[in-house]
Scaffold this motif. Structure first.
Motif, PDB file in Angstrom:
ATOM      1  N   LEU A  58       1.763 104.651  21.168  1.00 26.95           N
ATOM      2  CA  LEU A  58       1.386 103.822  20.038  1.00 26.95           C
ATOM      3  C   LEU A  58       2.606 103.031  19.556  1.00 26.95           C
ATOM      4  O   LEU A  58       3.719 103.543  19.569  1.00 26.95           O
ATOM      5  CB  LEU A  58       0.860 104.753  18.946  1.00 26.95           C
ATOM      6  N   MET A  59       2.373 101.791  19.149  1.00 25.12           N
ATOM      7  CA  MET A  59       3.483 100.954  18.680  1.00 25.12           C
ATOM      8  C   MET A  59       2.978 100.226  17.442  1.00 25.12           C
ATOM      9  O   MET A  59       1.848  99.713  17.451  1.00 25.12           O
ATOM     10  CB  MET A  59       3.846  99.978  19.792  1.00 25.12           C
ATOM     11  N   ASP A  60       3.800 100.168  16.371  1.00 20.64           N
ATOM     12  CA  ASP A  60       3.340  99.488  15.161  1.00 20.64           C
ATOM     13  C   ASP A  60       3.636  97.983  15.226  1.00 20.64           C
ATOM     14  O   ASP A  60       4.331  97.513  16.147  1.00 20.64           O
ATOM     15  CB  ASP A  60       3.901 100.157  13.902  1.00 20.64           C
ATOM     16  N   GLY A  61       3.131  97.240  14.257  1.00 20.62           N
ATOM     17  CA  GLY A  61       3.269  95.778  14.239  1.00 20.62           C
ATOM     18  C   GLY A  61       4.706  95.289  14.258  1.00 20.62           C
ATOM     19  O   GLY A  61       5.064  94.441  15.097  1.00 20.62           O
ATOM     20  N   PRO A  62       5.564  95.805  13.388  1.00 20.94           N
ATOM     21  CA  PRO A  62       6.957  95.344  13.398  1.00 20.94           C
ATOM     22  C   PRO A  62       7.637  95.559  14.762  1.00 20.94           C
ATOM     23  O   PRO A  62       8.400  94.705  15.221  1.00 20.94           O
ATOM     24  CB  PRO A  62       7.610  96.212  12.306  1.00 20.94           C
ATOM     25  N   THR A  63       7.339  96.698  15.419  1.00 23.41           N
ATOM     26  CA  THR A  63       7.934  96.931  16.741  1.00 23.41           C
ATOM     27  C   THR A  63       7.367  95.942  17.761  1.00 23.41           C
ATOM     28  O   THR A  63       8.096  95.448  18.632  1.00 23.41           O
ATOM     29  CB  THR A  63       7.687  98.395  17.192  1.00 23.41           C
ATOM     30  N   MET A  64       6.064  95.657  17.652  1.00 21.62           N
ATOM     31  CA  MET A  64       5.464  94.657  18.554  1.00 21.62           C
ATOM     32  C   MET A  64       6.166  93.313  18.395  1.00 21.62           C
ATOM     33  O   MET A  64       6.471  92.628  19.383  1.00 21.62           O
ATOM     34  CB  MET A  64       3.976  94.492  18.235  1.00 21.62           C
ATOM     35  N   ASP A  65       6.451  92.936  17.150  1.00 20.48           N
ATOM     36  CA  ASP A  65       7.186  91.694  16.902  1.00 20.48           C
ATOM     37  C   ASP A  65       8.537  91.703  17.619  1.00 20.48           C
ATOM     38  O   ASP A  65       8.920  90.730  18.269  1.00 20.48           O
ATOM     39  CB  ASP A  65       7.440  91.530  15.383  1.00 20.48           C
ATOM     40  N   ALA A  66       9.256  92.829  17.475  1.00 21.28           N
ATOM     41  CA  ALA A  66      10.597  92.918  18.076  1.00 21.28           C
ATOM     42  C   ALA A  66      10.513  92.845  19.595  1.00 21.28           C
ATOM     43  O   ALA A  66      11.325  92.171  20.254  1.00 21.28           O
ATOM     44  CB  ALA A  66      11.272  94.218  17.642  1.00 21.28           C
ATOM     45  N   VAL A  67       9.514  93.536  20.180  1.00 19.81           N
ATOM     46  CA  VAL A  67       9.356  93.509  21.643  1.00 19.81           C
ATOM     47  C   VAL A  67       8.992  92.095  22.098  1.00 19.81           C
ATOM     48  O   VAL A  67       9.563  91.569  23.062  1.00 19.81           O
ATOM     49  CB  VAL A  67       8.293  94.538  22.101  1.00 19.81           C
ATOM     50  N   ASP A  68       8.043  91.469  21.404  1.00 22.19           N
ATOM     51  CA  ASP A  68       7.653  90.103  21.757  1.00 22.19           C
ATOM     52  C   ASP A  68       8.865  89.169  21.756  1.00 22.19           C
ATOM     53  O   ASP A  68       9.042  88.351  22.668  1.00 22.19           O
ATOM     54  CB  ASP A  68       6.608  89.562  20.769  1.00 22.19           C
ATOM     55  N   GLN A  69       9.694  89.333  20.715  1.00 19.21           N
ATOM     56  CA  GLN A  69      10.868  88.474  20.570  1.00 19.21           C
ATOM     57  C   GLN A  69      11.851  88.708  21.716  1.00 19.21           C
ATOM     58  O   GLN A  69      12.384  87.762  22.296  1.00 19.21           O
ATOM     59  CB  GLN A  69      11.527  88.821  19.234  1.00 19.21           C
TER      60      GLN A  69
END
Lengths: 450, 450
Positions: free
Chosen positions: A248-259
């Protein structure tokens, strides 16, 4: 403890060089020791380790065992007066028996190297920390490391059959065996696994390999928020399904990974769940997972091929490096009962607000093991101020939910102060009695773990 | 050690009655202690256990913990000067959490009772000794018991999350946790599991339950002889298939079972292999097993329905009771590398001829764990003469094949003399140091296990 570490000048692999000492002073936890260790021994053989511990024993000098230095709790950090015993050059795969499905390896071998060698025989080594490419088997054993595949295949303890350990006084101990089962004597294997270098130094390990699954199926699901994803993960457990991976990954982490990766996961939702099944019925089992989570998910996407599946796994695996680009990272590692995941995420959000820290969270959801990561500015401390307060709050959150301080990273130096509170006085006394039995003069990694 | 066991008159659950003492003097190993224990405490609560150990500690009296008394190595046998601490009346299932899939139980609960209670929630408890109907969880923990399902789901250690233990001096220790993962402190759970009552007395356990498989498939195969069956079992491992059950039975054992149960397995071959697969792809996985063994088998028969499957499992489960009708049974428990099964069977045949003993063998084939059973006349000894010689030879056979003295039954009193040979001097010293750390006055099950 006196600190006449010049005695180590007698060791052929010892270095007193500042750059060499500086390179082994800490790990990837973000912890910065106030001083450098006095020396480092770059062991290349069992004899080098024996000789180092004999010297340390004779002179009463504290020794900090070290593998690849990728620990996340300061377990291999060292300071003035201490000697670092680095085994990263003992990095040979001694042998693989493909019929019996075992590998014999030195401690400095990287986790991914074991898996690459096993793959040539249609096998794999189950414990797979996110840091697989850079972490060593010795360190995995020291922390009883987990990873994604633990959901189905258990942690390091379940994949280590035997160890060769150099004890505090330089004696060599063999634990365990090469057979799958065996109960002669106490379970010394398990005692050393997870002992964070405080009971002995592992110089060889016999690992259990497993057959690579005949079939693997993967899906990614997206949710409005992390609580919904947490409820979905608990629904999988409640539906009696056994995924091989459930991350599971939360929204802020998804943002960081996307970036960091140039991906676009965040567009699809506020939380991400990666599920993998394996075995002869993997496709049928993934259908069940899709059904169980559909009441909570906004998008469920099945990977069309192994390449797409690998990209999804990579997104999760790269979460920590992605966050490290944003600042200094302090990585929490709490574990809670599996049906309390959503409560844990809600609690973490509240801790972030209250302490004014930025918390990014991923979780090995099938095990209830969360990694809430506090990211501070590079010049800020993670061992005092808001980051410290948030770490303390996380522990108390875990405790309130019936959980634990550390699921798989170990206590190291960063979480020591809460150990007594979790274990209770009698357990601490027993742990110390065991430590004294194996390391009577207290020279092995003092001040860590217990 | 003085033996003023009259001090136990102060314990409200103590009995000095001859019949009561006689009933708890030994287990199902066939071992007969020369004398009776001085007293037995029938504990009904944690307090009863605490009080017993406080008395024992105060007066320096040796205590033999006892569960259901179904051990196979003399681990709970007792003699004059000793007090038996029987926990079989502490037999309550404290609670089951079906969402979290854990059960909290007292030590005297029978293994089959846990499984019956778990089944009501679609769950099961994986360790399933053949003696499931009569053996207790406390004894399972004391020996790190295995069973048939271990092939896929691991032994007792992998299914115990936490313990409450009364220590030698009466203090209460809690080990482990209720979460799936957790690495705070040393792995005390694993240290107590398999310690055969020499480190503490388990008074409560938190067990991990697992979802009952959605599908189970079973086959029975028959072979000309046991070597062929051993090669077939190794072929399954080599083909990278993971059966949930893989049990082997030799011709003499088939005869005994047929005689006791009125079945006719022996007509179909000189050795019997039972294979079960489970999960969403169980039928596909069983196809693979059938292919892997077909070069060796004379008959491969797939169970048509669950009733037929249950009858096949029962045949294997009833092997020991069937042999007990033929005479006094001494049960070996060696484990060897999985691809040495055929060699182990050949070696056992040779041992039977050389020592003039009748040896009947079954094996948990996927784990390389064999139970060669020596059957002697009821009036013959199993601790001296040919039976003893055969047991010694079995150990040395296991050792020659890279194996171990005991896979899952424990050392008890019957296998003590070979422990040092298997573990080596350093390991024995370390084991003794751990024993001293936890039981400094040596009152817990002296002379057993190590």
């Amino acid at each position: 403890m006196h600190t006449d570490t010049r005695a180590f000048a007698a060791h052929p692999r010892a270095s007193f060089d500042t750059a060499a000492r500086s390179a082994v002073a800490t790990d990837r936890s973000g912890y910065e020791p106030p001083t450098l260790p006095d020396a480092v021994v770059h062991a290349e053989s069992v004899d080098d380790v024996v000789q180092a511990l004999r010297l340390a024993h004779e002179h009463g000098l504290p020794v900090v065992p070290r593998g690849a230095g990728t620990g996340l709790a300061g377990g291999s950090s060292a300071h003035a007066g201490e000697i670092v015993l680095d085994v990263s050059r003992m990095n040979r795969i001694v042998g693989i028996d493909p019929v019996e499905m075992i590998a014999v390896v030195q401690p400095g071998v990287l986790n991914a190297e074991v898996n690459a060698a096993a793959a040539e025989h249609g096998l794999f080594y189950a414990p797979d920390p996110a840091s697989t490419a850079i972490c060593s088997i010795g360190g995995n054993i020291a922390t009883n490391a987990g990873g994604m595949w633990c959901a189905k295949y258990g942690v390091t303890r379940e994949s280590v059959l035997g160890l060769t350990v150099v004890l505090a006084d330089g004696r060599i101990l063999r634990t365990g065996r090469s057979t799958i089962k065996g109960v002669t004597g106490y379970d010394l294997n398990a005692l050393f696994i997870g002992s964070e270098g405080t009971l002995g130094v592992v110089v060889e390990a016999t690992l259990r390999l497993r057959p690579r699954p005949v079939r693997t199926e993967t899906l990614a699901a997206y949710f409005p928020d992390v609580e919904a994803a947490g409820r979905a993960a608990s629904a999988i457990t409640a539906a009696r399904i056994q995924p091989s991976i459930l991350e599971l990954m939360d929204g802020p982490t998804m943002d960081a990974v996307d970036q960091a990766e140039g991906t676009r996961h965040r567009e699809l939702g506020g939380a991400f769940l990666l599920a993998q099944t394996d075995g002869f019925g993997a496709h049928l089992e993934l259908d069940e997972i899709a059904s169980a989570i559909s009441p909570y998910a906004t998008t469920v996407h099945r990977a069309a091929d192994p390449e797409e599946a690998a990209a999804l796994v990579k997104a999760r695996r790269d979460a920590i490096p992605a966050l490290e680009k944003l600042g200094r990272v302090s990585i929490g590692d709490i574990a809670v009962p599996r049906n309390r995941l959503a409560d844990a995420f809600a609690g973490l959000e509240e801790i972030g607000s209250r302490t004014g820290t930025r918390i990014f969270s991923v979780a090995h959801a099938a095990d209830g093991n969360l990694h809430p990561m506090i990211v501070v500015d590079p010049e800020e401390s993670i061992t005092s101020g808001p980051a410290k307060a948030a770490l303390a709050d996380m522990f108390h959150l875990a405790q309130r939910l019936g959980g634990t301080l550390t699921g798989e990273h170990g206590v190291g130096i960063l979480k020591r102060e809460w150990v007594g509170e979790e274990l209770g006085a009698t357990s601490v006394e027993i742990q110390r009695a065991l430590k004294s039995a194996l390391d009577p003069t207290g020279i092995l990694n003092p001040g860590k773990a217990i």
